[in-house]
Design an enzyme around this catalytic site. Structure first.
Site, short mmCIF file in Angstrom:
data_model
loop_
_atom_site.label_atom_id
_atom_site.label_comp_id
_atom_site.label_asym_id
_atom_site.label_seq_id
_atom_site.Cartn_x
_atom_site.Cartn_y
_atom_site.Cartn_z
N ARG A 140 23.62 -24.27 -17.33
CA ARG A 140 22.52 -23.52 -16.71
C ARG A 140 22.63 -23.44 -15.19
O ARG A 140 22.15 -22.49 -14.58
CB ARG A 140 21.19 -24.19 -17.05
CG ARG A 140 20.85 -24.25 -18.50
CD ARG A 140 19.51 -24.91 -18.63
NE ARG A 140 18.61 -24.29 -17.68
CZ ARG A 140 17.92 -23.20 -17.89
NH1 ARG A 140 18.02 -22.60 -19.04
NH2 ARG A 140 17.13 -22.70 -16.97
N ARG A 158 29.60 -34.24 -19.22
CA ARG A 158 29.10 -33.26 -18.24
C ARG A 158 28.66 -33.94 -16.95
O ARG A 158 28.68 -33.31 -15.90
CB ARG A 158 27.91 -32.50 -18.82
CG ARG A 158 28.27 -31.63 -19.99
CD ARG A 158 27.08 -30.82 -20.41
NE ARG A 158 26.56 -30.09 -19.25
CZ ARG A 158 25.45 -29.39 -19.26
NH1 ARG A 158 24.74 -29.31 -20.36
NH2 ARG A 158 25.04 -28.77 -18.18
N LYS A 181 26.73 -35.03 -9.26
CA LYS A 181 26.85 -33.77 -10.00
C LYS A 181 25.90 -32.71 -9.46
O LYS A 181 26.29 -31.58 -9.20
CB LYS A 181 26.53 -34.01 -11.49
CG LYS A 181 26.36 -32.72 -12.28
CD LYS A 181 26.07 -32.97 -13.73
CE LYS A 181 24.62 -33.20 -14.09
NZ LYS A 181 23.79 -31.98 -14.19
N ASN A 182 24.62 -33.07 -9.30
CA ASN A 182 23.63 -32.07 -8.93
C ASN A 182 23.67 -31.71 -7.45
O ASN A 182 22.92 -30.85 -6.99
CB ASN A 182 22.24 -32.50 -9.37
CG ASN A 182 22.10 -32.47 -10.89
OD1 ASN A 182 22.94 -31.89 -11.58
ND2 ASN A 182 21.06 -33.10 -11.40
N CYS A 207 17.20 -24.68 -23.30
CA CYS A 207 18.18 -25.71 -23.60
C CYS A 207 17.46 -26.86 -24.28
O CYS A 207 16.25 -26.81 -24.50
CB CYS A 207 18.93 -26.16 -22.36
SG CYS A 207 18.02 -27.28 -21.33
N1 EPU Z 1 10.65 -23.95 -13.71
C1 EPU Z 1 9.96 -22.78 -13.97
N2 EPU Z 1 10.42 -21.63 -13.40
C2 EPU Z 1 11.53 -21.59 -12.61
C3 EPU Z 1 12.23 -22.78 -12.36
C4 EPU Z 1 11.76 -23.94 -12.93
O1 EPU Z 1 8.97 -22.79 -14.68
O2 EPU Z 1 11.88 -20.49 -12.15
C5 EPU Z 1 10.18 -25.22 -14.31
C6 EPU Z 1 11.18 -25.82 -15.28
O3 EPU Z 1 11.09 -25.26 -16.56
C7 EPU Z 1 10.79 -27.28 -15.24
C8 EPU Z 1 10.36 -27.48 -13.79
O4 EPU Z 1 10.11 -26.18 -13.27
O5 EPU Z 1 9.71 -27.53 -16.08
C9 EPU Z 1 11.36 -28.17 -12.90
O6 EPU Z 1 12.66 -27.68 -13.14
P1 EPU Z 1 13.75 -27.47 -12.00
O7 EPU Z 1 13.89 -26.03 -11.75
O8 EPU Z 1 13.45 -28.37 -10.86
O9 EPU Z 1 15.05 -28.00 -12.75
P2 EPU Z 1 16.51 -27.46 -12.50
O10 EPU Z 1 16.65 -27.05 -11.09
O11 EPU Z 1 16.87 -26.49 -13.56
C10 EPU Z 1 17.59 -29.70 -11.71
C11 EPU Z 1 18.69 -30.59 -12.17
C12 EPU Z 1 18.27 -31.29 -13.46
C13 EPU Z 1 17.02 -32.11 -13.16
C14 EPU Z 1 15.92 -31.19 -12.61
C15 EPU Z 1 14.67 -31.93 -12.20
C16 EPU Z 1 20.65 -29.47 -11.33
C17 EPU Z 1 21.89 -28.71 -11.60
N3 EPU Z 1 19.90 -29.79 -12.39
O12 EPU Z 1 17.36 -28.76 -12.76
O13 EPU Z 1 19.33 -32.16 -13.83
O14 EPU Z 1 16.56 -32.74 -14.34
O15 EPU Z 1 16.41 -30.48 -11.46
O16 EPU Z 1 14.95 -32.87 -11.24
O17 EPU Z 1 20.37 -29.81 -10.19
C18 EPU Z 1 20.57 -33.52 -15.31
O18 EPU Z 1 21.33 -33.78 -14.37
O19 EPU Z 1 20.62 -34.13 -16.42
C19 EPU Z 1 19.59 -32.44 -15.16
C20 EPU Z 1 19.00 -31.86 -16.20
#
Ligand code: EPU
Length: 417
Positions: A93, A398, A22-23, A117
């Site tokens: 998201r 999802r 998925k990711n 979320c």
């Molecule tokens: N963060 C910030 N500012 C930003 C971006 C992130 O403060 O601009 C913080 C977030 O709030 C969090 C941390 O950085 O505390 C890490 O978040 P990250 O941005 O890495 O998460 P994401 O990219 O939104 C992806 C996966 C998630 C997975 C996380 C961590 C996708 C579509 N989603 O989310 O997947 O948990 O990386 O590995 O790739 C899931 O599949 O269930 C899922 C939630």
């Protein structure tokens, strides 16, 4: 609302074919916005989030189609607008992933600001400051991110936190920028590497993906290609956990063992016998005792937050006490209260859960609060005595393709009601 009804207590045994990740597929769908000509993504999992991303692209005028062999074909020739509306972004998201490619290729983008979320506030400030460093003008107004840039310029960007979709967004922006970009403190997740490999196949010049510094030399244009998505490491880990928690034996095929080092080590620590081949992983828990393990979630190559809830479920039935610390998201412990309704012994202190293993769990009605929480409740239900009803399984849909079919095939008693 659909629910899963699970009758627990059967050791699961057999083989499960792992789907595309998925990711990984979501950023690849967004990357299709960068492609001139037709782009085909193979090994696409049939998931709600993939359908949502396809709808988002279609809403812009991009043609997308999915065939019976799980290939998505996309063509941007007829794109009309560069807008990602609130109605879709609020349901997923990862929609934010279209921001970088739209801005890089079309010079403008209007993307609804994703809200918080269930697992945390999840801001996107790092995505935006990175794009600004490349010369984009960004305003946030009326709930939308409105971004413009004649042509993005290569820049050195030090991301203040490791962010997966942030790294992906900036990577997709940098590939068409004028000049060279250095993305520092970059996420090293396998899904980032998969995206980089796809972009390279499209004509991008990228080195360092999989390390914390990615260097991108911008090019004028990218071509559509055929690209096959990486296997889903979290789906794989979840099925391995299903065999571990029920005392069974499972072989996951079409998997990518090299993406799961930290997770496989924890399965071994938990008492499982693990064997791997080039594209398969076998876990054998028959006649073995499940042992409690300590977990600290970290960015890759550390233990993934997306496997925390599943190991929490395993710990509830293991011998000893396991301490689970969630370091990535501030609110990813919602499954704890539900597991306790099934008889789990867990003390929650902030982002730390202290789990004392119990001899058994009991079936109960429980509610899923997010995707991985739903997986942990399903796992608990598979091992519990009696019937568990898991509500709000739209979360499960999802991210897990045909989960009830895959579990039924290895002996689980689970049905969708
Ligand atoms: N963060 C910030 N500012 C930003 C971006 C992130 O403060 O601009 C913080 C977030 O709030 C969090 C941390 O950085 O505390 C890490 O978040 P990250 O941005 O890495 O998460 P994401 O990219 O939104 C992806 C996966 C998630 C997975 C996380 C961590 C996708 C579509 N989603 O989310 O997947 O948990 O990386 O590995 O790739 C899931 O599949 O269930 C899922 C939630």
């Amino acid at each position: 609302m659909q629910k899963f009804e699970i009758e627990g207590g059967v050791p699961l045994e057999g083989e499960v074919v792992i789907s595309g990740a998925k990711n990984a597929v979501l950023p690849l769908q967004a990357a299709a916005l960068l492609a001139e000509g037709e782009m085909t993504i193979r090994n696409v999992p049939r998931l709600k989030d993939v359908a949502t991303m396809a709808l988002l692209l279609e809403g812009m005028g991009v043609t997308t189609s999915i065939d019976d062999d799980n290939n998505i074909t996309t063509n941007t020739a007829s794109i009309e607008t560069q807008c990602a509306p609130y109605e879709l972004v609020r349901t997923m998201r990862a929609s934010i992933l279209v921001l970088g490619p739209l801005l890089a290729r079309y010079g403008e983008a209007e993307v609804s600001l994703p809200g918080g979320c269930a697992i945390g506030s999840r801001p996107v400030n790092i995505h935006l400051t990175g794009l600004e460093a490349m010369g984009a003008e960004i305003i946030v107004a009326d709930g939308y991110i409105k971004a413009k840039a004649a042509r993005l310029k290569g820049a050195t960007i030090v991301m203040e936190m490791v962010t997966v979709t942030g790294t992906e967004n900036l990577l997709m922006a940098a590939v068409l920028a004028d000049g060279t970009s250095h993305l520092e403190n970059a996420a090293r997740e396998p899904e980032v590497v998969d995206l980089a490999n796809c972009l390279i196949a499209m004509g991008a010049k990228i080195t360092g993906a999989g390390t914390d510094t990615i260097i991108v030399e911008g090019v004028e244009r990218l071509q559509g290609v055929e690209y096959s998505v990486l296997p889903d490491r979290i789906e794989t880990g979840t099925y391995l956990a299903a065999a571990a928690i029920t005392g069974g034996k499972i072989k996951c095929t079409q998997a990518a063992p090299e993406t799961l080092d930290a997770v496989l080590q924890k399965f071994r620590d938990a008492g499982a016998k693990i064997e791997t081949g080039e594209d398969w992983i076998e876990l054998d828990m028959r006649g073995r005792t499940l042992k409690a393990v300590d977990i600290r979630t970290e960015a890759h190559p550390g233990f993934p937050t997306d496997m925390q809830a599943q190991f929490m479920a395993m710990n509830t039935l293991s011998q000893g006490i396991g301490v689970v610390v969630e370091n990535i998201f501030e609110n990813r412990m919602m499954h704890v209260a539900e597991l306790m309704r099934m008889g789990a012994n867990i003390r929650l202190e902030g982002n730390t859960a202290i789990v004392a293993g119990m001899p058994e769990l009991h079936g109960a009605p429980v509610m899923a609060t997010d995707l991985r929480a739903s997986a942990s409740l399903i796992l608990a239900g598979l091992a519990a005595k009696g019937i568990t009803i898991v509500d709000r399984i739209y979360h499960t849909d999802r991210g897990y393709e045909k989960i009830e079919d895959k579990l039924t095939a290895i002996g689980a008693r689970i049905k969708r009601v």
